[in-house]
Design a protein around this motif. Structure first.
Motif, PDB file in Angstrom:
ATOM      1  N   ASP A  37       2.099 -10.064   6.219  1.00  0.00           N
ATOM      2  CA  ASP A  37       1.020 -10.933   5.765  1.00  0.00           C
ATOM      3  C   ASP A  37       1.259 -11.336   4.310  1.00  0.00           C
ATOM      4  O   ASP A  37       1.400 -10.492   3.430  1.00  0.00           O
ATOM      5  N   GLN A  38       1.331 -12.632   4.062  1.00  0.00           N
ATOM      6  CA  GLN A  38       1.654 -13.189   2.746  1.00  0.00           C
ATOM      7  C   GLN A  38       0.704 -12.682   1.657  1.00  0.00           C
ATOM      8  O   GLN A  38       1.120 -12.473   0.517  1.00  0.00           O
ATOM      9  N   SER A  39      -0.542 -12.451   1.996  1.00  0.00           N
ATOM     10  CA  SER A  39      -1.513 -12.019   0.988  1.00  0.00           C
ATOM     11  C   SER A  39      -1.247 -10.600   0.480  1.00  0.00           C
ATOM     12  O   SER A  39      -1.728 -10.215  -0.576  1.00  0.00           O
ATOM     13  N   LEU A  40      -0.448  -9.815   1.225  1.00  0.00           N
ATOM     14  CA  LEU A  40      -0.151  -8.445   0.807  1.00  0.00           C
ATOM     15  C   LEU A  40       1.080  -8.335  -0.086  1.00  0.00           C
ATOM     16  O   LEU A  40       1.277  -7.315  -0.744  1.00  0.00           O
ATOM     17  N   LEU A  41       1.931  -9.350  -0.119  1.00  0.00           N
ATOM     18  CA  LEU A  41       3.174  -9.268  -0.898  1.00  0.00           C
ATOM     19  C   LEU A  41       2.960  -8.909  -2.370  1.00  0.00           C
ATOM     20  O   LEU A  41       3.721  -8.119  -2.914  1.00  0.00           O
ATOM     21  N   PRO A  42       1.950  -9.445  -3.046  1.00  0.00           N
ATOM     22  CA  PRO A  42       1.776  -9.073  -4.462  1.00  0.00           C
ATOM     23  C   PRO A  42       1.427  -7.600  -4.693  1.00  0.00           C
ATOM     24  O   PRO A  42       1.666  -7.073  -5.766  1.00  0.00           O
ATOM     25  N   ILE A  44       2.404  -4.998  -2.475  1.00  0.00           N
ATOM     26  CA  ILE A  44       3.355  -4.099  -1.815  1.00  0.00           C
ATOM     27  C   ILE A  44       4.534  -3.825  -2.734  1.00  0.00           C
ATOM     28  O   ILE A  44       5.175  -4.739  -3.233  1.00  0.00           O
ATOM     29  N   LYS A  45       4.806  -2.549  -2.935  1.00  0.00           N
ATOM     30  CA  LYS A  45       5.967  -2.143  -3.731  1.00  0.00           C
ATOM     31  C   LYS A  45       7.186  -2.004  -2.833  1.00  0.00           C
ATOM     32  O   LYS A  45       8.281  -2.417  -3.198  1.00  0.00           O
ATOM     33  N   SER A  46       6.994  -1.408  -1.642  1.00  0.00           N
ATOM     34  CA  SER A  46       8.138  -1.132  -0.782  1.00  0.00           C
ATOM     35  C   SER A  46       7.705  -1.028   0.675  1.00  0.00           C
ATOM     36  O   SER A  46       6.975  -0.110   1.027  1.00  0.00           O
ATOM     37  N   PRO A  47       8.187  -1.934   1.540  1.00  0.00           N
ATOM     38  CA  PRO A  47       8.001  -1.728   2.979  1.00  0.00           C
ATOM     39  C   PRO A  47       9.228  -1.004   3.546  1.00  0.00           C
ATOM     40  O   PRO A  47      10.363  -1.272   3.146  1.00  0.00           O
ATOM     41  N   LYS A  48       8.992  -0.044   4.436  1.00  0.00           N
ATOM     42  CA  LYS A  48      10.076   0.678   5.108  1.00  0.00           C
ATOM     43  C   LYS A  48       9.828   0.611   6.602  1.00  0.00           C
ATOM     44  O   LYS A  48       8.691   0.699   7.047  1.00  0.00           O
ATOM     45  N   PRO A  63       9.259  -6.866  -2.227  1.00  0.00           N
ATOM     46  CA  PRO A  63       9.755  -7.943  -1.368  1.00  0.00           C
ATOM     47  C   PRO A  63       9.258  -9.312  -1.812  1.00  0.00           C
ATOM     48  O   PRO A  63       8.090  -9.494  -2.128  1.00  0.00           O
ATOM     49  N   ALA A  64      10.178 -10.269  -1.856  1.00  0.00           N
ATOM     50  CA  ALA A  64       9.831 -11.636  -2.228  1.00  0.00           C
ATOM     51  C   ALA A  64       9.566 -12.482  -0.988  1.00  0.00           C
ATOM     52  O   ALA A  64       8.794 -13.423  -1.022  1.00  0.00           O
ATOM     53  N   SER A  65      10.227 -12.119   0.112  1.00  0.00           N
ATOM     54  CA  SER A  65      10.076 -12.870   1.358  1.00  0.00           C
ATOM     55  C   SER A  65       9.225 -12.073   2.337  1.00  0.00           C
ATOM     56  O   SER A  65       9.402 -10.863   2.471  1.00  0.00           O
ATOM     57  N   PRO A  66       8.325 -12.739   3.050  1.00  0.00           N
ATOM     58  CA  PRO A  66       7.515 -12.026   4.039  1.00  0.00           C
ATOM     59  C   PRO A  66       8.250 -11.774   5.349  1.00  0.00           C
ATOM     60  O   PRO A  66       7.767 -11.057   6.202  1.00  0.00           O
ATOM     61  N   GLN A  67       9.447 -12.325   5.516  1.00  0.00           N
ATOM     62  CA  GLN A  67      10.173 -12.226   6.772  1.00  0.00           C
ATOM     63  C   GLN A  67      11.171 -11.070   6.753  1.00  0.00           C
ATOM     64  O   GLN A  67      11.908 -10.896   5.791  1.00  0.00           O
TER      65      GLN A  67
END
Length: 98
Positions: A37-42, A44-48, A63-67
Motif C-alpha cells: 500500500d503506497q500510503s505505508l511507504l513513508p 516502513i523501514k524494512s519489509p521482509k 523501500p522506494a517502490s511499492p512493487q
C-alpha cells in the motif's frame, strides 16, 4: 486486576495502530508481483518476506517502490513482516499461487 496484596496499577497505552489487512499487500494470492500500500511507504523501514521455515527470501531497507517481484517464489504461504520507522512490527500473510 488487583494483586494479591490488594494493590493495583494502571498501565498507560502509548499508541495503538490498526491497519486494514486486506489493503496492505495486494493482490493476495499473487503469482508474479505484489504491491505494498503506497500510503505505508513513508513509515516502513524494512519489509521482509519469510518462508514457512523462517528463512528471509526478500528484504529491503526504506523501500522506494511499492512493487515486490515474487516470480522466483514457489507456491505456498509466506509471511511479510513490516518493520516501521518507529520500531513497531506488523505481520501479514501472503499466498503465492502459480
Amino acid at each position: 486486576m488487583v494483586d494479591l496484596d490488594s494493590t493495583f496499577a494502571y498501565s498507560r497505552i502509548v499508541a495503538i495502530k490498526l491497519y486494514d489487512a486486506t489493503a496492505i499487500v495486494y493482490p493476495n494470492p499473487a503469482s508474479e508481483t505484489v504491491r505494498i500500500d503506497q500510503s505505508l511507504l513513508p513509515v516502513i523501514k524494512s519489509p521482509k518476506i519469510l518462508d514457512a521455515n523462517g528463512i528471509v527470501l526478500y528484504e529491503a531497507q526504506n523501500p522506494a517502490s511499492p512493487q515486490v517481484n515474487i516470480k522466483g517464489f514457489q507456491s505456498g504461504t509466506y509471511l511479510i513482516i513490516f518493520t516501521h520507522k518507529d520500531g513497531s512490527l506488523h505481520t501479514h500473510k501472503l499466498v503465492v499461487a502459480k
